[in-house]
Design a protein around this motif. Structure first.
Motif, PDB file in Angstrom:
ATOM      1  N   TYR A  78      32.163  -4.014  10.595  1.00 31.22           N
ATOM      2  CA  TYR A  78      31.076  -3.660   9.740  1.00 31.22           C
ATOM      3  C   TYR A  78      29.973  -4.484   9.833  1.00 31.22           C
ATOM      4  O   TYR A  78      29.887  -5.583  10.483  1.00 31.22           O
ATOM      5  CB  TYR A  78      31.716  -3.961   8.287  1.00 31.22           C
ATOM      6  CG  TYR A  78      32.173  -5.298   7.973  1.00 31.22           C
ATOM      7  CD1 TYR A  78      31.143  -6.173   7.224  1.00 31.22           C
ATOM      8  CD2 TYR A  78      33.330  -6.064   8.417  1.00 31.22           C
ATOM      9  CE1 TYR A  78      31.349  -7.535   6.892  1.00 31.22           C
ATOM     10  CE2 TYR A  78      33.698  -7.158   7.974  1.00 31.22           C
ATOM     11  CZ  TYR A  78      32.656  -7.820   7.510  1.00 31.22           C
ATOM     12  OH  TYR A  78      32.828  -9.168   7.042  1.00 31.22           O
ATOM     13  N   ALA A 132      32.875  -8.773  11.172  1.00 29.37           N
ATOM     14  CA  ALA A 132      31.440  -8.816  11.081  1.00 29.37           C
ATOM     15  C   ALA A 132      30.723  -8.323  12.410  1.00 29.37           C
ATOM     16  O   ALA A 132      30.800  -8.967  13.215  1.00 29.37           O
ATOM     17  CB  ALA A 132      30.786  -9.738  10.433  1.00 29.37           C
ATOM     18  N   ARG A 133      30.013  -7.314  12.444  1.00 23.67           N
ATOM     19  CA  ARG A 133      29.385  -6.888  13.466  1.00 23.67           C
ATOM     20  C   ARG A 133      28.248  -7.944  14.042  1.00 23.67           C
ATOM     21  O   ARG A 133      28.469  -8.311  15.296  1.00 23.67           O
ATOM     22  CB  ARG A 133      28.414  -5.404  13.357  1.00 23.67           C
ATOM     23  CG  ARG A 133      28.012  -4.913  14.544  1.00 23.67           C
ATOM     24  CD  ARG A 133      27.165  -3.749  14.003  1.00 23.67           C
ATOM     25  NE  ARG A 133      26.037  -3.888  13.263  1.00 23.67           N
ATOM     26  CZ  ARG A 133      25.747  -3.057  12.218  1.00 23.67           C
ATOM     27  NH1 ARG A 133      26.223  -1.759  12.446  1.00 23.67           N
ATOM     28  NH2 ARG A 133      24.959  -3.131  11.331  1.00 23.67           N
ATOM     29  N   SER A 182      26.435  -2.472  18.068  1.00 22.93           N
ATOM     30  CA  SER A 182      26.795  -1.505  17.639  1.00 22.93           C
ATOM     31  C   SER A 182      25.974  -0.218  18.687  1.00 22.93           C
ATOM     32  O   SER A 182      25.025  -0.495  19.163  1.00 22.93           O
ATOM     33  CB  SER A 182      26.157  -0.902  16.280  1.00 22.93           C
ATOM     34  OG  SER A 182      27.076  -0.783  15.394  1.00 22.93           O
ATOM     35  N   SER A 233      31.056   0.795  16.316  1.00 17.71           N
ATOM     36  CA  SER A 233      30.876  -0.813  17.171  1.00 17.71           C
ATOM     37  C   SER A 233      32.109  -0.299  18.347  1.00 17.71           C
ATOM     38  O   SER A 233      33.046   0.286  18.184  1.00 17.71           O
ATOM     39  CB  SER A 233      31.652  -1.753  16.400  1.00 17.71           C
ATOM     40  OG  SER A 233      31.781  -3.011  17.230  1.00 17.71           O
ATOM     41  N   GLU A 238      34.318  -8.568   3.172  1.00 23.65           N
ATOM     42  CA  GLU A 238      35.904  -8.078   3.428  1.00 23.65           C
ATOM     43  C   GLU A 238      36.602  -7.865   2.328  1.00 23.65           C
ATOM     44  O   GLU A 238      37.530  -6.780   2.453  1.00 23.65           O
ATOM     45  CB  GLU A 238      36.373  -9.211   4.593  1.00 23.65           C
ATOM     46  CG  GLU A 238      35.885  -9.530   5.814  1.00 23.65           C
ATOM     47  CD  GLU A 238      36.305 -10.727   6.533  1.00 23.65           C
ATOM     48  OE1 GLU A 238      37.397 -10.991   6.176  1.00 23.65           O
ATOM     49  OE2 GLU A 238      35.638 -11.036   7.250  1.00 23.65           O
ATOM     50  N   ILE A 294      38.326  -2.902  10.737  1.00 21.40           N
ATOM     51  CA  ILE A 294      37.309  -2.360  10.474  1.00 21.40           C
ATOM     52  C   ILE A 294      36.292  -3.324  10.873  1.00 21.40           C
ATOM     53  O   ILE A 294      36.400  -4.579  10.889  1.00 21.40           O
ATOM     54  CB  ILE A 294      36.993  -2.246   8.805  1.00 21.40           C
ATOM     55  CG1 ILE A 294      37.796  -1.150   8.179  1.00 21.40           C
ATOM     56  CG2 ILE A 294      35.435  -1.804   8.565  1.00 21.40           C
ATOM     57  CD1 ILE A 294      37.936  -1.126   6.671  1.00 21.40           C
ATOM     58  N   LEU A 320      35.478  -4.297   1.095  1.00 21.64           N
ATOM     59  CA  LEU A 320      36.047  -3.131   1.969  1.00 21.64           C
ATOM     60  C   LEU A 320      37.474  -3.155   1.773  1.00 21.64           C
ATOM     61  O   LEU A 320      37.611  -1.847   1.816  1.00 21.64           O
ATOM     62  CB  LEU A 320      35.980  -3.725   3.446  1.00 21.64           C
ATOM     63  CG  LEU A 320      34.432  -3.476   3.996  1.00 21.64           C
ATOM     64  CD1 LEU A 320      34.344  -4.444   5.372  1.00 21.64           C
ATOM     65  CD2 LEU A 320      34.119  -2.145   4.216  1.00 21.64           C
ATOM     66  N   HIS A 359      26.622  -6.325   7.462  1.00 20.39           N
ATOM     67  CA  HIS A 359      26.554  -6.916   6.014  1.00 20.39           C
ATOM     68  C   HIS A 359      25.079  -7.505   5.732  1.00 20.39           C
ATOM     69  O   HIS A 359      24.524  -8.101   6.857  1.00 20.39           O
ATOM     70  CB  HIS A 359      27.530  -7.655   5.454  1.00 20.39           C
ATOM     71  CG  HIS A 359      27.964  -8.630   5.854  1.00 20.39           C
ATOM     72  ND1 HIS A 359      27.091  -9.920   5.681  1.00 20.39           N
ATOM     73  CD2 HIS A 359      28.583  -9.166   6.939  1.00 20.39           C
ATOM     74  CE1 HIS A 359      27.582 -10.969   6.376  1.00 20.39           C
ATOM     75  NE2 HIS A 359      28.366 -10.478   7.106  1.00 20.39           N
ATOM     76  N   ALA A 408      39.055  -7.446   9.600  1.00 22.30           N
ATOM     77  CA  ALA A 408      37.686  -6.882   9.426  1.00 22.30           C
ATOM     78  C   ALA A 408      36.896  -8.134  10.193  1.00 22.30           C
ATOM     79  O   ALA A 408      36.904  -9.238  10.103  1.00 22.30           O
ATOM     80  CB  ALA A 408      37.307  -7.029   7.966  1.00 22.30           C
TER      81      ALA A 408
END
Length: 174
Positions: A12, A49-50, A56, A62, A24, A10, A27, A14, A47
């Motif tokens: 993501y 983090a973007r 994105s 992503s 994480e 994933i 999630l 935040h 996981a």
């Protein structure tokens, strides 16, 4: 038809005041375990983090987590921009599949590339016409799936409008 799950990844975003480890864990507990309740503990969970691992796209997905070369819902490639990860990955997956079939390593196949955290992961499905793991190893020996390497080898930025495209000619595999 899927036979099982070997890993879950994933990407993501935040809020700045939320620790990545907390996000994480949430999630895992509130998304993954809800969607896949019978998921064994042996399944790898990743996981990213973007904010730390990539930009994105307009849809919010992503680009580093998208899959190319397979059958996935969604739109088409983004124009003729050879530098985009979606175009680069899609062209590379098609080129790799064409090379396997032309080299008679299998009668038909689907090659999927997935970029997670900047690294390419490959999956081959020959529909029972060859040993998929051996095909994956063969491709990894002959192709450099890093986006920059593919852009250079296939001249993606220059050849997107050309009549003859380098990726339409199968690569000789041994």
């Amino acid at each position: 038809r899927p036979e099982g799950v070997s890993s879950v990844a994933i990407v993501y975003g935040h809020a700045a005041d939320v620790k990545a480890s907390e996000a994480e864990q949430e999630l895992l507990e509130k998304v993954v375990k809800v969607v896949l309740p019978s998921l064994p503990d042996s399944v790898a969970f990743t996981a990213c983090a973007r904010a730390q691992h990539g930009a994105s796209s307009a849809s919010g997905a992503s680009r580093r987590q998208q899959s190319y070369g397979g059958w996935a819902p969604g739109g088409a490639f983004s124009g003729r921009d050879g530098s985009s990860l979606s175009r680069c990955g899609g062209v590379a997956a098609a080129w790799a599949a064409r090379s396997l079939v032309a080299g008679k390593f299998c009668r038909r196949c689907r090659v999927q590339l997935r970029y997670v955290g900047g690294e390419a992961q490959i999956q081959v499905d020959s529909y029972g016409t060859a040993r998929d793991a051996e095909l994956e190893e063969l491709l990894l020996r002959h192709f450099d799936f890093r986006p920059q390497a593919l852009q250079k080898e296939l001249q993606l930025n220059a050849s997107m409008k050309a009549k003859e495209k380098p990726w339409e000619k199968p690569k000789v595999l041994q």
